[in-house]
Write an enzyme that holds these catalytic residues in place. Structure first.
Site, short mmCIF file in Angstrom:
data_model
loop_
_atom_site.label_atom_id
_atom_site.label_comp_id
_atom_site.label_asym_id
_atom_site.label_seq_id
_atom_site.Cartn_x
_atom_site.Cartn_y
_atom_site.Cartn_z
N GLU A 1 35.48 12.61 22.04
CA GLU A 1 36.46 12.40 23.12
C GLU A 1 37.57 11.45 22.68
OE1 GLU A 1 33.58 11.36 26.12
OE2 GLU A 1 32.85 13.42 26.07
N GLY B 1 28.54 17.81 27.62
CA GLY B 1 28.82 17.94 29.05
C GLY B 1 28.86 19.37 29.55
N SER C 1 24.40 17.52 25.81
CA SER C 1 23.56 18.11 26.86
C SER C 1 22.07 17.85 26.68
CB SER C 1 23.84 19.61 27.00
OG SER C 1 25.19 19.83 27.41
N GLY D 1 24.82 11.45 27.17
CA GLY D 1 25.91 11.16 28.09
C GLY D 1 25.45 11.27 29.54
N GLY D 2 25.72 12.41 30.16
CA GLY D 2 25.46 12.60 31.59
C GLY D 2 24.06 12.19 32.03
N ASN E 1 25.34 6.72 26.34
CA ASN E 1 26.80 6.57 26.34
C ASN E 1 27.27 6.86 27.76
OD1 ASN E 1 29.54 6.65 26.04
ND2 ASN E 1 29.58 8.45 24.69
N TRP E 2 27.56 5.78 28.49
CA TRP E 2 27.95 5.97 29.90
C TRP E 2 29.38 6.49 30.02
CZ3 TRP E 2 25.99 0.91 32.78
CH2 TRP E 2 24.59 0.91 32.78
N LYS E 3 30.13 6.48 28.93
CA LYS E 3 31.54 6.91 28.97
C LYS E 3 32.28 6.11 30.05
CE LYS E 3 30.09 11.25 27.00
NZ LYS E 3 30.27 12.69 26.84
N GLU F 1 27.21 15.59 17.20
CA GLU F 1 27.52 16.03 18.57
C GLU F 1 28.47 17.22 18.52
OE1 GLU F 1 26.74 12.57 21.57
OE2 GLU F 1 28.86 12.67 21.08
N HIS G 1 33.73 9.04 18.48
CA HIS G 1 33.27 10.04 19.45
C HIS G 1 34.33 11.13 19.58
CE1 HIS G 1 32.00 11.92 23.16
NE2 HIS G 1 30.81 11.38 22.97
P1 13P Z 1 26.38 14.83 27.44
O1 13P Z 1 24.97 14.32 27.25
O2 13P Z 1 26.91 14.56 28.82
O3 13P Z 1 26.52 16.24 26.99
O4 13P Z 1 27.31 13.95 26.47
C1 13P Z 1 26.94 13.79 25.14
C2 13P Z 1 27.81 12.77 24.54
O5 13P Z 1 29.00 12.97 24.37
C3 13P Z 1 27.19 11.48 24.19
O6 13P Z 1 28.04 10.70 23.41
#
Ligand code: 13P
Length: 255
Positions: free
Chosen positions: A103, A177, A215, A236-237, A12-14, A171, A101
């Protein structure tokens, strides 16, 4: 023990990446996936921001890496400025879409009902829906994690969902993050709980893939992916660097 559920490692590149770096990153992942060939133990998915779905799709064409969206509208078309219909994702070659998600639940006030409607819209277009659920730090501290995640799950997954096109991502909001990760026992307990609820709700709930997200990185992926009801990761990251992301793909167990 073999579960028959093939791991899914999803990126997930956001809201990250412009054309040049996004296509380079996708290209690097696609090259590795092509080189791995049949030795690949996992399905791999990249969900770029909407602006990069088309160019990243061009780069992934002919590789085993799936393309996906990060959100879709519950509506099919019409006067919904800025929104993207599931059919539009499908039209660009997407096989999957993330719904609910945290977010979006937090930043866009998406409710379980809206997430369920988005998920239904995705399923109606033949997309795999990755439905996200998780608890806040306050909810975990209050001892409510299992209950709130369970309720979010049951209200966000539509009744018509089938294992072939449903993925659930657990999640924890406080782990996204932050570099903080639940203990392996906490992840195991939550995934077992989700599995039990899915098996109750859906005739093939035992076959639904349940991903862990929050994470995940190359250095902690092996132990997380080895947990019984963890069928992959939503990253994510660490998905923004090809080597780091591939380090997660590589430790996915064969199931
Ligand atoms: P991180 O891997 O950056 O913690 O993000 C997880 C996430 O929200 C994937 O959708």
């Amino acid at each position: 023990m073999k579960s028959g559920r093939r791991p899914l490692i999803a990126a997930n590149w956001k809201m990250n990446g412009l054309k040049a770096d996004g296509t380079a990153l996708a290209g690097a992942v696609a090259e590795r996936a092509k080189a791995a060939g049949t030795a690949l133990a996992a399905d791999i998915l990249i969900c770029p921001p909407a602006t990069l779905i088309a160019p990243v799709g061009d780069v992934l064409a002919g590789s085993p890496v799936w393309l996906g969206g990060q959100d879709c509208s519950p509506e099919t078309s019409g006067a919904f400025t800025g929104d993207i219909a599931a059919a539009m994702l499908r039209d660009l070659g997407c096989r999957a879409v993330i719904t609910g998600h945290s977010e979006r639940r937090a930043g866009h006030r998406e409710t379980n009902g809206q997430v369920r409607a988005k998920t239904s819209a995705a399923l109606a277009q033949g997309l795999v829906a990755i439905v996200c659920v998780g608890e806040t730090a306050a909810e975990r501290d209050a001892g409510q994690a299992l209950d709130v995640v369970g309720a979010r799950l049951l209200h966000s997954v539509p009744d018509e969902a089938k294992a072939a096109s449903l993925v659930v991502a657990y999640e924890p909001v406080w782990a996204i993050g932050t570099g903080r990760v639940p203990t392996l026992a906490e992840i195991e307990a939550m995934h077992r709980h989700i599995r039990t609820l899915l098996a109750d709700k859906l005739s093939d709930g035992a076959d639904v893939r349940i991903l862990y997200g929050g994470s995940v990185k190359a250095s902690n992926a092996r132990e997380i992916l080895a947990i019984a009801d963890v069928d992959g990761a939503l990253v994510g990251g660490a998905s923004l660097k090809a080597d780091e992301f591939w380090g997660i793909v590589e430790v996915a167990p064969t199931r």
